[in-house]
Design a protein around this motif. Structure first.
Motif, PDB file in Angstrom:
ATOM      1  N   ASP A  97      10.728  -6.496  11.626  1.00 49.78           N
ATOM      2  CA  ASP A  97       9.956  -7.737  11.517  1.00 49.78           C
ATOM      3  C   ASP A  97       9.588  -8.054  10.206  1.00 49.78           C
ATOM      4  N   LYS A  98       8.887  -9.308  10.007  1.00 46.70           N
ATOM      5  CA  LYS A  98       8.560  -9.696   8.822  1.00 46.70           C
ATOM      6  C   LYS A  98       7.616  -8.888   8.162  1.00 46.70           C
ATOM      7  N   ALA A  99       6.551  -8.669   8.832  1.00 46.38           N
ATOM      8  CA  ALA A  99       5.273  -7.717   8.094  1.00 46.38           C
ATOM      9  C   ALA A  99       5.894  -6.459   7.735  1.00 46.38           C
ATOM     10  N   GLU A 103       6.268  -5.593   3.542  1.00 48.11           N
ATOM     11  CA  GLU A 103       5.553  -4.303   3.241  1.00 48.11           C
ATOM     12  C   GLU A 103       6.594  -3.315   2.311  1.00 48.11           C
ATOM     13  N   PHE A 104       7.740  -3.079   2.972  1.00 43.98           N
ATOM     14  CA  PHE A 104       8.785  -2.538   2.068  1.00 43.98           C
ATOM     15  C   PHE A 104       9.319  -3.002   1.072  1.00 43.98           C
ATOM     16  N   MET A 105       9.467  -4.196   0.907  1.00 48.59           N
ATOM     17  CA  MET A 105       9.980  -4.926  -0.278  1.00 48.59           C
ATOM     18  C   MET A 105       8.994  -4.947  -1.414  1.00 48.59           C
ATOM     19  N   GLN A 106       7.770  -4.957  -0.970  1.00 51.24           N
ATOM     20  CA  GLN A 106       6.753  -4.899  -2.216  1.00 51.24           C
ATOM     21  C   GLN A 106       6.379  -3.471  -2.359  1.00 51.24           C
ATOM     22  N   THR A 113      12.813  -6.748  -6.776  1.00 51.15           N
ATOM     23  CA  THR A 113      13.875  -7.220  -7.452  1.00 51.15           C
ATOM     24  C   THR A 113      15.037  -7.479  -6.403  1.00 51.15           C
ATOM     25  N   THR A 114      15.368  -6.608  -5.479  1.00 48.80           N
ATOM     26  CA  THR A 114      16.327  -6.933  -4.415  1.00 48.80           C
ATOM     27  C   THR A 114      16.149  -8.210  -3.726  1.00 48.80           C
TER      28      THR A 114
END
Length: 178
Positions: A97-99, A103-106, A113-114
């Motif tokens: 899910d987006k949240a 959260e993982f990407m940040q 960067t990915t």
């Protein structure tokens, strides 16, 4: 090292996939008018993203094994989308899910960067496709897609490739024979 492969591996190791879905051929992952804030990793199979305008389907993107796919407009703005996502053959996807994903990407500069690189590549691909449709002949569009994505012609029925290339299936057939 492939940043996408590394990203998927990290998501896997952290147990962030919320579920696995198995879709039968022609089954819809998303329909027009729905809000979809999930991102899907295609484990196996293929899907298409399309819109319907005046009772005509226009394929705008494909998803293959080991690729992410989403209704990106709905994913980003969390509003209903006109897009459909349909399995073209038996397909397995992992869902995040987006949240959880954001959260993982940040959570690290590498992940951020990915994510930025993923979005940049998507925008560049879309711009290239739009330019091709507006400025190239059907033959030139066919050759460019064949060079860029030869697996497309192995995995996707020709009527959907024709829709993606903005030509009739008959025109695609003639071009392939020439």
């Amino acid at each position: 090292m492939n940043p996408i492969t590394d990203l998927v591996g990290s998501i896997e190791r952290k147990g962030l996939w919320t579920k696995h879905l198995e879709l039968d051929r022609n089954q819809f992952l998303k329909i027009q008018g729905s809000i979809h804030t999930n991102l899907y990793w295609v484990v196996q199979g293929s899907l298409r993203i399309y819109v319907v305008e005046e009772n005509e389907e226009h394929t705008i993107r494909f998803g293959y094994t080991h690729n992410f796919i989403a209704a990106l407009d709905s994913f980003l703005d969390e509003k209903p989308s006109d897009l459909y996502i349909q399995a073209l053959k038996k397909t397995t996807v992992k869902v995040i899910d987006k949240a959880t994903f954001m959260e993982f990407m940040q959570s690290s500069p590498e992940n951020s960067t990915t994510w930025q690189l993923m979005l940049e590549q998507l925008v560049l691909q879309q711009m290239e496709r739009e330019r091709d449709i507006l400025t190239m002949s059907p033959l030139e569009r066919y050759k460019r897609v064949l060079k860029r994505s030869p697996q497309l012609f192995q995995e996707i029925p020709h009527k959907y490739i024709a829709s993606y290339l903005r030509m009739t299936p008959e025109t695609l057939s003639r071009i392939k024979k020439s």
